[in-house]
Design a protein around this motif. Structure first.
Motif, short mmCIF file in Angstrom:
data_model
loop_
_atom_site.label_atom_id
_atom_site.label_comp_id
_atom_site.label_asym_id
_atom_site.label_seq_id
_atom_site.Cartn_x
_atom_site.Cartn_y
_atom_site.Cartn_z
N THR A 174 -62.35 54.37 11.32
CA THR A 174 -62.58 55.82 11.31
C THR A 174 -61.35 56.61 10.81
O THR A 174 -60.29 56.33 11.51
CB THR A 174 -62.86 56.37 12.62
N ILE A 175 -61.28 57.34 9.93
CA ILE A 175 -60.34 58.24 9.36
C ILE A 175 -60.37 59.56 9.83
O ILE A 175 -61.50 60.25 9.94
CB ILE A 175 -60.33 58.03 7.77
N LEU A 176 -59.40 60.08 10.56
CA LEU A 176 -59.24 61.28 11.36
C LEU A 176 -58.17 62.14 10.87
O LEU A 176 -57.03 61.93 10.69
CB LEU A 176 -58.98 60.98 12.77
N ARG A 177 -58.56 63.47 10.40
CA ARG A 177 -57.88 64.53 10.02
C ARG A 177 -57.86 65.64 10.94
O ARG A 177 -59.33 66.17 11.07
CB ARG A 177 -58.03 64.73 8.63
N ALA A 178 -57.01 66.47 11.03
CA ALA A 178 -56.85 67.72 11.88
C ALA A 178 -57.92 68.82 11.24
O ALA A 178 -57.52 68.94 10.11
CB ALA A 178 -55.60 68.28 12.04
N VAL A 194 -46.76 49.23 0.54
CA VAL A 194 -48.12 48.61 1.07
C VAL A 194 -47.65 48.41 2.66
O VAL A 194 -46.87 47.71 2.81
CB VAL A 194 -48.32 47.07 0.36
N GLU A 195 -48.76 48.84 3.10
CA GLU A 195 -48.76 48.51 4.94
C GLU A 195 -49.96 47.69 5.12
O GLU A 195 -51.11 48.13 5.11
CB GLU A 195 -48.82 49.92 5.50
N TRP A 196 -49.84 46.48 5.63
CA TRP A 196 -50.67 45.56 6.03
C TRP A 196 -50.94 45.79 7.59
O TRP A 196 -50.00 45.42 8.22
CB TRP A 196 -50.59 44.14 5.61
N LEU A 197 -52.06 45.97 8.08
CA LEU A 197 -52.45 46.10 9.59
C LEU A 197 -53.29 45.09 10.11
O LEU A 197 -54.41 44.89 9.53
CB LEU A 197 -52.84 47.58 9.73
N GLU A 198 -53.27 44.42 11.15
CA GLU A 198 -54.13 43.60 11.82
C GLU A 198 -54.01 44.02 13.40
O GLU A 198 -53.29 44.03 14.08
CB GLU A 198 -53.73 42.22 11.62
N ALA A 199 -55.21 44.69 13.68
CA ALA A 199 -55.50 45.18 14.92
C ALA A 199 -55.59 44.02 16.15
O ALA A 199 -56.13 43.09 15.89
CB ALA A 199 -56.57 46.10 14.97
N CYS A 250 -61.17 53.48 0.77
CA CYS A 250 -60.96 55.04 0.93
C CYS A 250 -60.05 55.84 0.33
O CYS A 250 -58.78 55.23 0.41
CB CYS A 250 -61.17 55.26 2.36
N VAL A 251 -60.38 56.84 -0.50
CA VAL A 251 -59.33 57.78 -1.02
C VAL A 251 -59.22 58.78 -0.31
O VAL A 251 -59.90 59.61 -0.11
CB VAL A 251 -59.75 58.05 -2.57
N VAL A 252 -57.76 58.91 0.23
CA VAL A 252 -57.44 60.00 1.37
C VAL A 252 -56.48 60.92 0.86
O VAL A 252 -55.46 60.76 0.15
CB VAL A 252 -56.99 59.25 2.51
N PRO A 253 -57.12 62.28 0.91
CA PRO A 253 -56.04 63.26 0.39
C PRO A 253 -54.66 63.37 0.88
O PRO A 253 -54.59 62.70 1.69
CB PRO A 253 -56.69 64.79 0.65
N ALA A 254 -53.75 64.08 0.20
CA ALA A 254 -52.47 64.13 0.89
C ALA A 254 -52.44 64.79 2.12
O ALA A 254 -53.24 65.43 2.56
CB ALA A 254 -51.64 64.75 -0.26
N GLY A 255 -51.24 64.46 2.86
CA GLY A 255 -51.23 65.14 3.99
C GLY A 255 -51.23 64.03 5.27
O GLY A 255 -51.49 62.86 5.13
N PRO A 256 -51.00 64.46 6.51
CA PRO A 256 -51.20 63.52 7.79
C PRO A 256 -52.59 63.16 8.24
O PRO A 256 -53.56 64.00 7.79
CB PRO A 256 -50.56 64.16 8.75
N TYR A 257 -52.79 61.77 8.35
CA TYR A 257 -54.04 61.31 9.00
C TYR A 257 -53.83 60.09 9.90
O TYR A 257 -52.65 59.47 10.06
CB TYR A 257 -55.09 61.02 7.77
N SER A 258 -54.70 59.87 10.55
CA SER A 258 -54.70 58.81 11.51
C SER A 258 -56.17 57.70 11.28
O SER A 258 -56.94 58.28 10.74
CB SER A 258 -54.82 58.83 12.96
N ILE A 259 -55.77 56.45 11.47
CA ILE A 259 -56.88 55.55 11.18
C ILE A 259 -57.42 54.92 12.45
O ILE A 259 -56.32 54.33 13.22
CB ILE A 259 -56.77 54.49 10.28
N ALA A 260 -58.51 55.16 12.93
CA ALA A 260 -58.96 54.37 14.38
C ALA A 260 -59.42 52.87 13.97
O ALA A 260 -60.46 52.80 13.10
CB ALA A 260 -60.12 55.14 15.18
N LEU A 261 -58.62 52.08 14.46
CA LEU A 261 -58.91 50.64 14.01
C LEU A 261 -59.92 49.75 15.01
O LEU A 261 -59.93 50.12 16.27
CB LEU A 261 -57.78 49.84 14.15
N GLU A 262 -60.79 49.08 14.39
CA GLU A 262 -61.80 48.41 15.14
C GLU A 262 -61.25 47.18 15.71
O GLU A 262 -60.05 46.59 14.84
CB GLU A 262 -63.20 47.88 14.48
N GLN A 263 -61.50 46.53 16.78
CA GLN A 263 -60.86 45.25 17.04
C GLN A 263 -60.91 44.09 16.25
O GLN A 263 -62.03 43.99 15.51
CB GLN A 263 -61.60 44.73 18.52
N TRP A 264 -59.61 43.51 16.00
CA TRP A 264 -59.45 42.25 15.38
C TRP A 264 -59.64 42.73 13.73
O TRP A 264 -59.48 41.93 12.85
CB TRP A 264 -60.56 41.07 15.39
#
Length: 289
Positions: free
Chosen positions: A75-79, A45-50, A92-106
């Motif tokens: 926003t979920i970003l994948r190559a 589990v990864e908890w994040l606070e922008a 969001c159910v995200v498939p296997a592999g690398p991706y990034s999440i663009a976080l909104e303020q706060w």
């Protein structure tokens, strides 16, 4: 004292729970983002606070992951794939592999995975609890395969998920290797309607997102008093995470007024809940024989 094999497999032998309040003293700063990492034997589990600027965080897993956006979108970003904008109140159910999440303020976010190949598990807050695996816990493997929108991010709006008819507090979602129960209610939980129980073959993570709680924990007594443990009533504000080991009797009581939101985490997915028709997206998956 060295335990016998009978003690090790006994339902009376219960490991210590892991519990962590996600406050500033337990966080790791990554740019302007505060980050907390905890694990069970089969999940991370990864908890994040922008922070004020908003940032991008990176995830890599061998299996599908869940991204929770309880009160802020992202926003979920994948190559090579279109950007996926998810609103507040989505899973969001995200498939296997690398991706990034663009976080909104706060914004507050949670990434739940059965495996994170981009994380050193020695860095998680409760790493010491997993120096030796528990043989009673069923491995997650890959018991389910998604056959709908393969390779695509699925954005599930929580408001549109129907709860089981006999338990309106629960909304359930799965991936190939894990499942969650989204538990939401207003005001305190009725103390005469708690649900103490235990699990023989899997751990449970209980993530507090909103509200305050008491986790009531009890170890059943057997003949061997060396295995007895005292009852615990663990005070849990939000955000925090409790990892409940095999055979620990547990129930959680929301206390005080206001909105209560908990997420229970299981890996592998709860086959009993799927069989009852309780899991919202179970129809997207086929179970391997």
């Amino acid at each position: 004292m060295q335990q016998s094999l009978d003690q090790e497999v006994s339902r009376f032998n219960v490991r210590k729970r892991s519990f962590q309040i996600f406050d500033e003293t337990s966080s790791k700063q990554v740019g302007s983002v505060q980050r907390w990492l905890m694990r069970g034997q089969n999940f991370v589990v990864e908890w994040l606070e922008a922070g004020v600027a908003g940032e991008t965080i990176f995830v890599k897993s061998e299996y599908e992951t869940l991204v929770l956006m309880p009160d802020t979108g992202g926003t979920i970003l994948r190559a090579g794939k279109p950007a996926i904008l998810a609103a507040a109140g989505t899973v969001c159910v995200v498939p296997a592999g690398p991706y990034s999440i663009a976080l909104e303020q706060w914004g507050r976010y949670c990434v739940i995975a059965s495996s994170r190949i981009d994380i050193d598990l020695n860095d998680v807050l409760n790493a010491a609890a997993y120096s030796n695996p528990d043989s009673r816990i069923e491995p997650f493997g890959t018991p389910y395969r998604r056959h709908t929108d393969q390779g695509e991010v699925q954005v599930l709006q929580l408001d549109e998920i129907s709860p089981p008819a006999d338990n309106p507090r629960l909304k359930m979602v799965q991936t190939e290797t894990l499942s969650i129960n989204w538990v939401a209610y207003d005001g305190p939980r009725v103390r005469s309607q708690l649900s103490p129980h235990s699990h023989a073959h899997h751990e449970q993570g209980t993530l507090a997102i909103s509200g305050n709680y008491n986790h009531h924990l009890r170890v059943e007594w057997g003949k061997d008093a060396n295995l007895w443990q005292d009852d615990e009533h663990c005070v849990a504000p939000s955000p925090s995470l409790l990892v409940i080991p095999v055979n620990l009797i547990h129930t959680t009581e929301g206390i005080g007024q206001g909105k209560h939101i908990l997420v229970d985490i299981f890996s592998p997915p709860r086959a009993d809940f799927i069989a009852k028709g309780w899991v919202y997206n179970a129809g997207d998956y086929t179970r391997d024989k």
